[in-house]
Motif scaffolding. Structure first.
Motif, PDB file in Angstrom:
ATOM      1  N   ALA A 350       0.854  -1.187   0.000  1.00  0.00           N
ATOM      2  CA  ALA A 350       0.000   0.000   0.000  1.00  0.00           C
ATOM      3  C   ALA A 350       0.892   1.240   0.000  1.00  0.00           C
ATOM      4  CB  ALA A 350      -0.893   0.000   1.234  1.00  0.00           C
ATOM      5  N   HIS A 351       0.391   2.321  -0.575  1.00  0.00           N
ATOM      6  CA  HIS A 351       1.166   3.569  -0.561  1.00  0.00           C
ATOM      7  C   HIS A 351       1.197   4.160   0.848  1.00  0.00           C
ATOM      8  CE1 HIS A 351      -0.257   3.032  -4.694  1.00  0.00           C
ATOM      9  NE2 HIS A 351       0.753   3.761  -5.100  1.00  0.00           N
ATOM     10  N   ALA A 352       0.079   4.021   1.564  1.00  0.00           N
ATOM     11  CA  ALA A 352      -0.014   4.515   2.940  1.00  0.00           C
ATOM     12  C   ALA A 352       0.463   5.958   3.068  1.00  0.00           C
ATOM     13  CB  ALA A 352       0.735   3.591   3.902  1.00  0.00           C
ATOM     14  N   PHE A 406       3.087   9.277  -3.687  1.00  0.00           N
ATOM     15  CA  PHE A 406       3.902   8.111  -4.048  1.00  0.00           C
ATOM     16  C   PHE A 406       3.266   7.314  -5.189  1.00  0.00           C
ATOM     17  CE2 PHE A 406       3.863   8.784   0.636  1.00  0.00           C
ATOM     18  CZ  PHE A 406       5.039   9.523   0.714  1.00  0.00           C
TER      19      PHE A 406
END
Lengths: 734, 150
Positions: A350-352, A406
């Motif tokens: 996940a980019h989180a 991101f």
């Protein structure tokens, strides 16, 4: 554009990609900046009136620079104005930045859509923004010459003034606007750009222009947008990717004070309320029956099994240099050669982003306004217009600052932005949809899970004679608006980025690709994209071959890069910077990885300490990068630190798992990320090759995982081929 | 109605008693500098001071801070004069996306108030609750040290 920009596609792939994109939508995603014009010299008229497009000078001498790339921590709002300020000789304190509107003159200079991505903000702006600054300067010089009735050749510019040194007088830019209007002064067709030797702004450390508002809490991110009568919504989404609402019972949700409406949308059921907390409580009170659809049995374990099988079979050939099979036949039986085989596995990620996804929409009968932290506003606008049945001109997107991205906010399907439009559609008030952290973590759009298998052959002299790599993982580009431009012969150019066309001379080199079916979470670009997995597999295996050959990993790379001077120079700089080969303590290890990525060349050395109970600490990371001309070295160093931290997190702890169609991870307690105590000392060396600027934001994420695991091998003799490291019992030293 | 003092100003808040302080600040008082990141006290983006102590406002119900003094990122400067920690953040060009930085600054201020000259280990411990996905940790450490030993 010319094909020498493409240095990570094979020539054949490039031709295909360019041909497919002849319609003008997109050409070449992974570009360096080799032909954006001479650094100084004659630049001819290039399209729209740049002087009026990117720069607005007011009567009070304040200067607004319209920036057509998103600010998400990357530093675009500082570096891009530097390009203008250099050529226009601006007083830096007079500059403000405005996000440029969604209009074709602001589309990406290389790609023809409004997007921020591929680490190209500076590279693609290098020509246009300097040209815009220089042309504006020429207009001001002409205006001053008319005003003073003197020859322009004796005039100069500095700090926002036209200066007539011989006569001891000067005029502020704002004071020349009337003269420009009076004489209808137009920008010149062509203009001389500065000689780099005269640069006063480019190449000098410049602190971020957006820092003051960010240290005082005044910066407005998407989640902070306020409007009259604004409501907040949360959406209850299917627990399984692709699941649909069968029925729902909102009676209890509607009893929550502050909840104003509950409605079904394509992603689930939206609870609209006066504030976030009411929306959240209302959502908790919802009862939804789901049709979970075909993904209810999905599991990442099954993906791994399938992909492991795939890499044992022939794939689509992405690169085929020499004759790998012949090399294995010729050398394989000889006693002093060695064949090495390894499988590398990398999970969904996940980019989180720190700021969870969100967007604000206000939908009226004949128009729609959206406030969104987006990287891809032309795509958002097109999809919103299609959804609402409006013209694109009737859709206005206000791009906000974004709390990290991101890649996540360049959504191929405009997911979070379009969702807000859908929730607000039909309402008399604007709506802000806020994703909870759990929504965000479980929302899909992940870095795809990948398995790489590599077979290599080292001969008796320690020379790598053959490299045969197969990769399996879902394509990002397939079935998206990018398919035509970035799929060639069924191969996703980005999936293979970093294992084809690397700057290593290996006589027989074959790379094959498998694109398994796109089921479950949608794969999306995640900082450094294909290089996040190819970098790990490639640089780990190179290290394995070096050890199999009994050779030093640095010495081997230096030899392999002899025909690639920029990469070779980076490695030589690194060897000296870290005093490569110097003795170290037993519990310490040193690992090297190198990449060419997004047009840049870089190497990283990780120095780590380990304990007997499998704790690891990265003490120091040295990064040498040739990213062409570093427009803002301070920003480059920040982005190198940033990319390393992002990649270290993934290597150490990053993993999204799916079981029975459901994502296991949900928040930062079970998707842990790097924190202050884990931070290594990062030392950055920028090699000045004099080339035009190339990528900085993504490249540093590409080598770090392999640098870490190569260091781990150096320290312990243990080779880690499956990430994250926590799954192998390693953890950050506490 | 719950009485609350925010950045020195008294407020009578009309909100459900279980509303986290974070959402009172953001949605009721429109002080948006304090950020939502995780909602479970894992990321530190929502850090504020309650009676001088750093608190994750996302898990502090309104009722738990009744009558208390709350300081947010909007309240640490003296008029136009930035707090020394904010100033150090500028000098060391700490921020990138900036979303976590309100929380980082609030944690750093609290650290320096109780320990004016923290060691590396003490900085690690005090700042470990604040995540930064841009990876600004190295510059945060430098900025804290600059304030500690000017």
């Amino acid at each position: 554009m010319s094909d020498n920009r493409i240095d990570t596609l094979t020539r054949r792939q490039f031709v295909r990609a360019a041909g497919a994109a002849a319609g003008g939508l997109l050409v070449g995603f992974n570009l360096s900046a080799c032909d954006s014009g001479p650094v100084s010299g004659q630049v001819t008229g290039d399209g729209p009136l740049l002087a009026n497009t990117f720069i607005r000078i007011a009567l009070d001498n304040s200067v607004a620079i319209l920036v057509n790339h998103s600010e998400k921590g990357n530093g675009a709002y500082t570096a891009l104005p530097m390009l203008v300020a250099e050529e226009l000789d601006l007083d830096w304190s007079s500059i403000t930045v405005e996000p440029a509107p969604t209009s074709p003159e602001y589309y990406h200079a290389w790609w023809g859509v409004y997007i921020t991505g591929g680490s190209t903000s500076t590279g693609s702006s290098w020509g246009p923004l300097r040209s815009a600054g220089a042309k504006t300067r020429a207009m001001l010089l002409e205006a001053a010459s008319r005003y003073w009735e003197t020859d322009a050749s004796g005039l100069t510019t500095a700090g926002g003034y036209v200066v007539d040194a011989a006569n001891g007088r000067k005029l502020a830019y704002g004071d020349l606007i009337a003269t420009i209007r009076e004489h209808d002064i137009q920008p010149p067709e062509s203009v001389m750009l500065k000689d780099p030797a005269d640069f006063r702004i480019i190449g000098k450390d410049r602190r971020r222009i957006d820092a003051p508002e960010k240290v005082t809490g005044k910066a407005v991110f998407g989640i902070d947008v306020e409007l009259p009568n604004l409501r907040t919504a949360t959406v209850l989404r299917s627990p399984v990717f692709g699941g649909k609402v069968k029925s729902f019972d909102a009676s209890e949700a509607l009893l929550v004070e502050g909840v104003v409406k509950v409605k079904e949308v394509s992603s689930g059921v939206a609870v609209v309320a006066d504030n976030f907390w009411a929306a959240r409580k209302g959502r908790d009170a919802l009862k939804v029956e789901w049709d979970l659809g075909s993904n209810a049995g999905l599991s990442t374990a099954a993906f791994y099994e399938e992909y492991r099988r795939l890499v044992d079979t022939d794939g689509l050939v992405a690169e085929d240099v020499g004759d790998v099979e012949a090399a294995f036949r010729e050398f394989g039986d000889s006693e002093d050669s060695s064949i090495v085989e390894a499988v590398y596995e990398l999970p969904y990620l996940a980019h989180a982003t720190m700021e969870p996804m969100n967007a604000v929409a206000d939908v009226r009968a004949d128009r729609c306004e959206v406030w969104s932290g987006t990287q891809f506003q032309s795509n958002d606008r097109r999809l919103i217009a299609e959804y609402l049945g409006l013209s694109e001109e009737s859709v206005v997107i206000h791009r906000s600052l974004m709390g990290g991205s991101f890649g996540r906010r360049a959504s191929t399907i405009a997911d979070f932005t379009l969702e807000a439009v859908e929730v607000a559609n039909g309402e008399s008030f604007p709506v802000k949809v806020i994703w909870s952290r759990e929504d965000d973590m479980r929302g899909g759009f992940y870095r795809p899970l990948f398995v790489h298998k590599i077979r290599g052959l080292v001969d008796g002299d320690g020379t790598i004679q053959a490299w045969h790599q197969r990769a399996a993982g879902q394509s990002i580009m397939q079935d998206t608006v990018f398919e035509q431009a970035y799929m060639a012969d069924g191969i996703d150019v980005y999936s293979m980025d970093g294992c084809v066309d690397q700057p290593y001379s290996i006589a027989n080199h074959r790379v094959e690709s498998h694109n398994p079916a796109k089921v479950g979470p949608l794969p999306l670009w995640w900082r450094a994209v294909g290089q996040t997995h190819t970098g790990f597999a490639y640089e780990s295996f190179l290290d394995e071959l070096a050890h199999a050959a009994g050779r030093d990993p640095m010495e081997l790379r230096l030899e392999l890069t002899r025909d690639f001077p920029r990469m070779h120079q980076v490695l030589e700089t690194m060897a000296e910077a870290v005093d490569w080969g110097s003795p170290r303590a037993d519990n310490r290890g040193v690992g090297l990885a190198a990449r060419t990525a997004f047009g840049s060349f870089l190497a990283q050395v990780a120095e780590i300490s380990v304990t007997d109970d499998r704790q690891i600490h990265v003490d120091k990371v040295t990064c040498v990068i040739d990213c062409g001309r570093a427009v803002n070295p301070l920003g480059v160093r920040a982005q190198v630190q940033s990319g390393i931290v992002y990649g270290m997190t993934a290597a150490m702890t990053g993993e999204i798992e799916i079981e029975e169609g459901r994502v296991k991870q949900s928040n930062f307690h079970d998707y842990p990320v790097m924190r202050m105590p884990h931070m290594p000392e990062v030392v950055v060396h920028i090699v000045d090759s004099g080339a035009d600027p190339s990528g900085v934001g993504e490249p540093p994420t590409a080598p770090i995982a392999a640098a870490m695991t190569n260091a781990l091998f150096d320290a312990t003799g243990e080779r880690v081929r499956k990430l994250p490291l926590i799954n192998q019992g390693w953890r950050f030293r506490s | 109605m719950t009485k609350l003092y925010v950045n020195g100003t008294e407020h009578e808040i009309e909100a459900a008693a279980d509303t986290p302080l974070l959402w009172v600040l953001r949605d009721v008082l429109k002080l948006a500098g304090t950020k939502y990141g995780c909602g479970i006290a894992q990321c530190g983006s929502c850090t504020v001071h309650v009676d001088g102590t750093p608190v994750r406002s996302c898990i502090a119900p309104l009722a738990s801070v009744a009558g208390k003094q709350v300081t947010t990122i909007e309240g640490v400067a003296e008029g136009e004069t930035l707090h020394p920690v904010q100033q150090a953040w500028l000098e060391h060009d700490v921020v990138q996306c900036g979303y976590c930085q309100s929380g980082q600054i609030m944690s750093a201020i609290a650290l320096l108030e109780r320990n004016p000259d923290p060691s590396d280990a003490e900085i690690d411990e005090a700042m470990a609750g604040n995540i930064c996905r841009c990876g600004t940790y190295q510059r945060i450490r430098k900025a804290i040290k600059a304030v500690a030993s000017p």
